[in-house]
Structures are given as structure tokens and as C-alpha cells.
Design a protein around this motif. Structure first.
Motif, PDB file in Angstrom:
ATOM      1  N   ALA A 115       0.830  -1.213   0.000  1.00 46.64           N
ATOM      2  CA  ALA A 115       0.000   0.000   0.000  1.00 46.64           C
ATOM      3  C   ALA A 115       0.860   1.255   0.000  1.00 46.64           C
ATOM      4  N   MET A 116       1.916   1.249   0.828  1.00 48.46           N
ATOM      5  CA  MET A 116       2.785   2.426   0.895  1.00 48.46           C
ATOM      6  C   MET A 116       3.447   2.703  -0.451  1.00 48.46           C
ATOM      7  N   ILE A 117       3.970   1.678  -1.106  1.00 52.07           N
ATOM      8  CA  ILE A 117       4.682   1.867  -2.373  1.00 52.07           C
ATOM      9  C   ILE A 117       3.722   2.235  -3.502  1.00 52.07           C
ATOM     10  N   ILE A 118       2.605   1.512  -3.597  1.00 53.03           N
ATOM     11  CA  ILE A 118       1.664   1.738  -4.704  1.00 53.03           C
ATOM     12  C   ILE A 118       1.044   3.123  -4.630  1.00 53.03           C
ATOM     13  N   ILE A 119       0.480   3.458  -3.476  1.00 59.81           N
ATOM     14  CA  ILE A 119      -0.234   4.732  -3.342  1.00 59.81           C
ATOM     15  C   ILE A 119       0.719   5.912  -3.460  1.00 59.81           C
ATOM     16  N   SER A 120       1.888   5.797  -2.826  1.00 58.45           N
ATOM     17  CA  SER A 120       2.846   6.902  -2.908  1.00 58.45           C
ATOM     18  C   SER A 120       3.337   7.093  -4.349  1.00 58.45           C
ATOM     19  N   SER A 121       3.602   6.000  -5.058  1.00 56.89           N
ATOM     20  CA  SER A 121       4.085   6.098  -6.445  1.00 56.89           C
ATOM     21  C   SER A 121       3.037   6.705  -7.359  1.00 56.89           C
ATOM     22  N   VAL A 122       1.773   6.291  -7.192  1.00 57.54           N
ATOM     23  CA  VAL A 122       0.704   6.813  -8.048  1.00 57.54           C
ATOM     24  C   VAL A 122       0.449   8.291  -7.754  1.00 57.54           C
ATOM     25  N   MET A 123       0.405   8.659  -6.470  1.00 61.14           N
ATOM     26  CA  MET A 123       0.165  10.068  -6.133  1.00 61.14           C
ATOM     27  C   MET A 123       1.326  10.945  -6.597  1.00 61.14           C
ATOM     28  N   LYS A 124       2.546  10.439  -6.473  1.00 59.06           N
ATOM     29  CA  LYS A 124       3.699  11.174  -6.987  1.00 59.06           C
ATOM     30  C   LYS A 124       3.623  11.284  -8.503  1.00 59.06           C
ATOM     31  N   GLY A 125       3.090  10.244  -9.152  1.00 61.18           N
ATOM     32  CA  GLY A 125       2.919  10.278 -10.600  1.00 61.18           C
ATOM     33  C   GLY A 125       1.912  11.328 -11.035  1.00 61.18           C
ATOM     34  N   PHE A 126       0.783  11.427 -10.312  1.00 56.72           N
ATOM     35  CA  PHE A 126      -0.215  12.459 -10.615  1.00 56.72           C
ATOM     36  C   PHE A 126       0.391  13.851 -10.459  1.00 56.72           C
ATOM     37  N   GLU A 127       1.138  14.046  -9.399  1.00 53.32           N
ATOM     38  CA  GLU A 127       1.768  15.342  -9.170  1.00 53.32           C
ATOM     39  C   GLU A 127       2.767  15.668 -10.279  1.00 53.32           C
ATOM     40  N   GLY A 128       3.539  14.658 -10.683  1.00 52.22           N
ATOM     41  CA  GLY A 128       4.512  14.855 -11.758  1.00 52.22           C
ATOM     42  C   GLY A 128       3.850  15.175 -13.087  1.00 52.22           C
TER      43      GLY A 128
ATOM     44  N   LEU B 111       4.050  -5.720  -9.276  1.00 54.51           N
ATOM     45  CA  LEU B 111       3.085  -6.284 -10.228  1.00 54.51           C
ATOM     46  C   LEU B 111       1.904  -5.340 -10.439  1.00 54.51           C
ATOM     47  N   VAL B 112       1.415  -4.769  -9.343  1.00 51.48           N
ATOM     48  CA  VAL B 112       0.266  -3.857  -9.450  1.00 51.48           C
ATOM     49  C   VAL B 112       0.632  -2.611 -10.256  1.00 51.48           C
ATOM     50  N   LEU B 113       1.808  -2.048 -10.003  1.00 53.45           N
ATOM     51  CA  LEU B 113       2.226  -0.856 -10.744  1.00 53.45           C
ATOM     52  C   LEU B 113       2.467  -1.179 -12.219  1.00 53.45           C
ATOM     53  N   TRP B 114       2.983  -2.363 -12.486  1.00 56.40           N
ATOM     54  CA  TRP B 114       3.241  -2.775 -13.870  1.00 56.40           C
ATOM     55  C   TRP B 114       1.931  -2.970 -14.619  1.00 56.40           C
ATOM     56  N   LEU B 115       0.934  -3.538 -13.939  1.00 57.16           N
ATOM     57  CA  LEU B 115      -0.340  -3.863 -14.594  1.00 57.16           C
ATOM     58  C   LEU B 115      -1.443  -2.873 -14.227  1.00 57.16           C
TER      59      LEU B 115
ATOM     60  N   ALA C   5      -4.814   9.919 -19.448  1.00 58.09           N
ATOM     61  CA  ALA C   5      -5.506   8.805 -20.096  1.00 58.09           C
ATOM     62  C   ALA C   5      -5.064   7.481 -19.483  1.00 58.09           C
ATOM     63  N   THR C   6      -3.880   7.455 -18.922  1.00 59.40           N
ATOM     64  CA  THR C   6      -3.387   6.283 -18.213  1.00 59.40           C
ATOM     65  C   THR C   6      -3.077   6.684 -16.771  1.00 59.40           C
ATOM     66  N   ILE C   7      -2.942   5.690 -15.904  1.00 60.10           N
ATOM     67  CA  ILE C   7      -2.625   5.969 -14.501  1.00 60.10           C
ATOM     68  C   ILE C   7      -1.128   6.213 -14.386  1.00 60.10           C
ATOM     69  N   PRO C   8      -0.719   7.418 -13.983  1.00 61.05           N
ATOM     70  CA  PRO C   8       0.708   7.707 -13.881  1.00 61.05           C
ATOM     71  C   PRO C   8       1.298   7.114 -12.600  1.00 61.05           C
ATOM     72  N   ALA C   9       2.571   6.829 -12.638  1.00 63.76           N
ATOM     73  CA  ALA C   9       3.280   6.347 -11.442  1.00 63.76           C
ATOM     74  C   ALA C   9       4.733   6.779 -11.542  1.00 63.76           C
ATOM     75  N   GLN C  10       5.235   7.314 -10.470  1.00 64.10           N
ATOM     76  CA  GLN C  10       6.644   7.719 -10.402  1.00 64.10           C
ATOM     77  C   GLN C  10       7.304   6.947  -9.260  1.00 64.10           C
ATOM     78  N   ILE C  11       8.144   5.994  -9.630  1.00 63.92           N
ATOM     79  CA  ILE C  11       8.782   5.126  -8.645  1.00 63.92           C
ATOM     80  C   ILE C  11      10.105   5.741  -8.209  1.00 63.92           C
ATOM     81  N   GLU C  12      10.242   5.916  -6.908  1.00 66.50           N
ATOM     82  CA  GLU C  12      11.461   6.491  -6.342  1.00 66.50           C
ATOM     83  C   GLU C  12      12.216   5.408  -5.574  1.00 66.50           C
ATOM     84  N   PRO C  13      13.370   4.968  -6.071  1.00 66.92           N
ATOM     85  CA  PRO C  13      14.116   3.887  -5.406  1.00 66.92           C
ATOM     86  C   PRO C  13      14.431   4.180  -3.946  1.00 66.92           C
ATOM     87  N   TRP C  14      14.774   5.436  -3.640  1.00 68.45           N
ATOM     88  CA  TRP C  14      15.116   5.756  -2.254  1.00 68.45           C
ATOM     89  C   TRP C  14      13.920   5.584  -1.334  1.00 68.45           C
TER      90      TRP C  14
END
Length: 432
Positions: A38-51, A359-363, A388-397
Motif C-alpha cells: 500500500a505504501m509503495i503503490i499509493i505513494s508512487s501513483v500520487m507522486k505520478g499524478f503530481e509529476g 506487479l500492481v504498478l506494472w499492470l 488517459a493512463t494511470i501515472p506512477a513515479q517510482i522512487e528507489p530511495w
């Protein structure tokens, strides 16, 4: 050897078959998995929307608009001096004079208003190339006597590329309203009718060249500088200087350097692309922070689950703890058994959460389409539309921090019951 024995006992307690311990161990692992995912998926998607929102602003809004503070037109000479100064700066990608105002358009009885950005032909080529990916219809190569507008404006006018539309400056409307009020107050009927007939908007006929998506390219109407000067009656005057930066994300720092270097004349001010979306970007950032706090609570709940598992194991293994203590095991060795067990749970849950979130972020778009099908929604999304697609920004740190935090919370949750178990009196434990 003692270290090996500690790990051996920790694994043995984890692999207990057909017992309540094995059930709550699985539940603990699932809790950690859900928290990490939940922490990784939601944070990545919200960061993607912001980006994505930031990209839209950078890709549609002028990065910097330099203009007189009173918003009155500037002479072409003063604008040329500012241009000569800023074009030599390494941060500047392109710069040109511009005209910005509001005009109204009419086509076959349909009317609409739009903010206009007038650019010289060299500046227009660069700027229109910037928004080319947002083109919806027609062409974006600005020509004198032509206009490119937002799609919703073209829709309100029911106009298509090649159609002639009548446009007039907003100042003409203001002037006409004032003259209409004066005419209405005229007592002499003949003079009043003559005054009414004298009210004119002085429209100019131009050609609609094309349209862009308003949701991703903004709501500007684009014309050449020459056309804008004719519409607004500015002669050779301009509104100011438009600047495009190599690093638009550093626009505030760049403007500070420009101010220190006295590149902005006295009496002039700057409008930045961040001014348009600063409040929205700040709101999105606050939303992400609050969501992280909520997700942290999920982590804490998972840690309590691990603590519950440790309490259950230490209670069931009370006699074995007594035997180990009687045989000479130290308190740190007893604690190590149950902390190692919590480490296994934390690591397994963290790895499972990491894999699941990946897997969730990929699909994610396939999942969105599946939900749309099940809920009866539309699955046909135009790829050119904003989001048009769900954005996601993955931050390794952030992923690394999440994984380390997950394992650390599991270890901390296991310490109190493990410490209490290590302090048990062997005689009392064996007698129980």
C-alpha cells in the motif's frame, strides 16, 4: 553454534504445523505485505499524478513572462533591451516579445472568449513546437491573420480549421458598454438613436488554423504578434518578454539570479509558470503527506500483529524457554530467538509486498480496464487525453526507506515480549 541454535529455534517456531501459531504467523506476514504494498503503490501513483500535472504546466504555460508592473504595454525598444540581456544567459532556452490580452470571437452567431498569446514568427515556431503534441485538429504553424485556439473554444464557436471568425478586443466591448450607458441616459430621442448607431465593436476577421486540447495545453488562443497588435490596436507596442528555460523546475532560483544581475528593469515584474499551479501542487503534496501518515498507521497495525505473534509464541514456549535458561542460555540469546522470528516475518512480508506492489504498478492500466469492465464503465480512453493512463513515479530511495522501515518496525514490535520472556524464572516456567 549458539547463533545457529538461535536461528534454528526461530525457524522451528515459525514452521509449527497445524497450530494457532502458524495461522497468526501467516496473518502477520500478510499484514506486513499489505502495509509495504500500500505504501509503495499509493505513494508512487500520487507522486505520478503530481509529476504529470507539473509536466502539463511546464508544457503549456510560458515559463516566465516579464512585463511592466502596471500591466500597461511596453515599447518595442524597451522590450528589445530586455531581450538582448536575457538571451545571453545560459539558463535561457528561448526568448521573444509577446502580447497577452483577452479577445472575443464570433462565428455564425456563436460567441466565446479566450486569453490570447501573440508571438513573433520566430518565437511562435519554438513555442508551437512545444505544444505540438497537444494538437487536436488543423495545423499549428501560426500565420498572420490566423489563430490556434483551445478545443472547447472551437466547440463553442462551432468552427473548424479554415473557417473565418470575427474577433474583437475585450477593451472594445468595455468601451461599447460605456457608450451604451451614456446613450441610454440621453434624453433627446434622435441623439440617443444616433449614439446607439455609433456604437461599434470593430471586429477583425481571422482564420481558424487549428485547435489544441485545453486539458493538457491550456486555454490560450495563439496568434502572431502582428495579428495581436492589429486586434488590440497596440501599434508597435508589446506586453513584455516571454522566456523559456532549460530547467523550468528551477524557475524561482533563475529569477533570483536575474534580479541580482539587474536583468529585469525597474518597474517590471515576472509571472512564473508556478504561479498558475502553485496552490494545486502544494495541495497535492499535502495530500501525499497525509496519505503517507495514514499508510504509516497500517504499518503500525502490522507491527502489532507481529507483536501478537511473538507474545503467543513466548506464551506457548514458556517451558522451553525455562529449559534453555536452566541450561545456561543468556537473556540476549533468548531474545535473539524471538527477534529472529520477527525478522523472518518482516523480511518475508516486505519481499512479498515489494513483489506485489511491482506487479500492481506494472499492470495498473490493465487493472483499471478490468475494474471498468466489471463496473460497466468505459474502457475506450483517448491516448491523447490528460491522464488517459494511470501515472506512477517510482522512487528507489523511497522504496528502500519503506522496506527498511517495515523490517525495523517488526523488530521493534518483537522486542518487548521477547525481553519479558527472557526474564522468566526457569523454576517457575518449568513448574507451570
Amino acid at each position: 553454534m549458539l547463533s545457529n541454535a538461535t536461528l534454528f529455534l526461530a525457524r522451528r517456531y515459525l514452521r509449527a504445523k497445524r497450530s494457532f501459531v502458524s495461522v497468526i504467523t501467516v496473518i502477520s506476514i500478510l499484514g506486513v505485505t499489505v502495509g509495504v504494498a500500500a505504501m509503495i503503490i499509493i505513494s508512487s501513483v500520487m507522486k505520478g499524478f503530481e509529476g504529470e500535472f507539473r509536466k502539463v504546466l511546464i508544457g503549456s504555460e510560458p515559463h516566465v513572462l516579464l512585463h511592466p508592473q502596471d500591466n500597461k504595454p511596453a515599447s518595442s525598444k524597451s522590450a528589445a533591451e530586455v531581450l538582448a540581456n536575457v538571451r545571453t544567459q545560459p539558463d535561457v532556452l528561448a526568448a521573444s516579445s509577446y502580447i497577452s490580452s483577452v479577445m472575443y470571437a464570433e462565428h455564425e452567431g456563436m460567441q466565446s472568449g479566450m486569453d490570447v498569446l501573440g508571438l513573433p514568427e520566430d518565437g511562435a515556431k519554438f513555442y508551437m513546437a512545444k505544444i505540438a503534441r497537444h494538437r487536436l485538429d488543423g495545423e499549428l504553424d501560426l500565420k498572420p491573420g490566423g489563430v490556434v485556439c483551445a478545443d472547447y473554444v472551437a466547440g463553442q464557436l462551432d468552427a473548424h480549421p479554415g473557417d473565418k471568425i470575427s474577433v474583437y478586443a475585450s477593451t472594445n466591448v468595455t468601451s461599447a458598454v460605456k457608450r451604451f450607458r451614456v446613450a441610454s441616459d440621453e434624453q433627446d430621442e434622435a441623439k440617443r438613436h444616433a449614439a446607439y448607431k455609433d456604437i461599434k465593436l470593430h471586429p477583425k476577421e481571422i482564420t481558424l488554423q487549428g485547435s489544441v486540447r485545453a486539458d493538457s495545453a491550456g486555454a490560450y488562443g495563439y496568434v502572431t504578434l502582428e495579428t495581436a497588435q492589429q486586434i488590440f490596436g497596440l501599434g508597435d507596442q508589446v506586453s513584455g518578454v516571454l522566456i523559456e528555460l532549460k530547467q523550468p523546475g528551477e524557475v524561482k532560483d533563475v529569477m533570483k539570479r536575474f534580479t541580482v544581475a539587474h536583468l529585469i528593469p525597474d518597474g517590471w515584474s515576472a509571472s512564473l509558470w508556478t504561479d498558475v499551479g502553485d496552490s494545486r501542487l502544494a495541495a497535492m503534496s499535502n495530500e501525499r503527506i497525509m496519505m503517507s501518515i495514514v499508510l504509516l498507521i497500517i504499518f503500525v497495525v502490522a507491527a502489532f500483529s507481529v507483536m501478537n505473534t511473538t507474545i503467543t509464541v513466548t506464551t506457548q514456549k514458556r517451558r522451553e524457554i525455562g529449559v534453555l535458561t536452566a541450561l545456561g542460555s543468556r537473556q540476549d540469546q533468548i531474545i535473539g530467538i524471538f527477534v529472529s522470528q520477527a525478522a523472518f516475518v518482516g523480511i518475508l512480508g516486505t519481499v512479498a509486498g515489494l513483489v506485489f506492489s511491482g506487479l500492481v504498478l506494472w499492470l495498473r492500466d490493465d487493472i483499471r480496464m478490468g475494474i471498468a469492465v466489471l463496473s460497466g464503465g468505459s474502457t475506450n480512453v483517448d491516448s491523447g487525453m490528460f491522464l488517459a493512463t494511470i501515472p506512477a513515479q517510482i522512487e528507489p530511495w523511497f522504496i528502500l526507506l519503506t522496506c527498511l522501515g517495515s523490517v525495523s518496525l517488526c523488530l521493534l514490535a518483537a522486542l518487548p515480549p521477547a525481553w519479558l520472556a527472557a526474564r522468566v524464572d526457569p523454576a517457575v516456567a518449568l513448574r507451570d
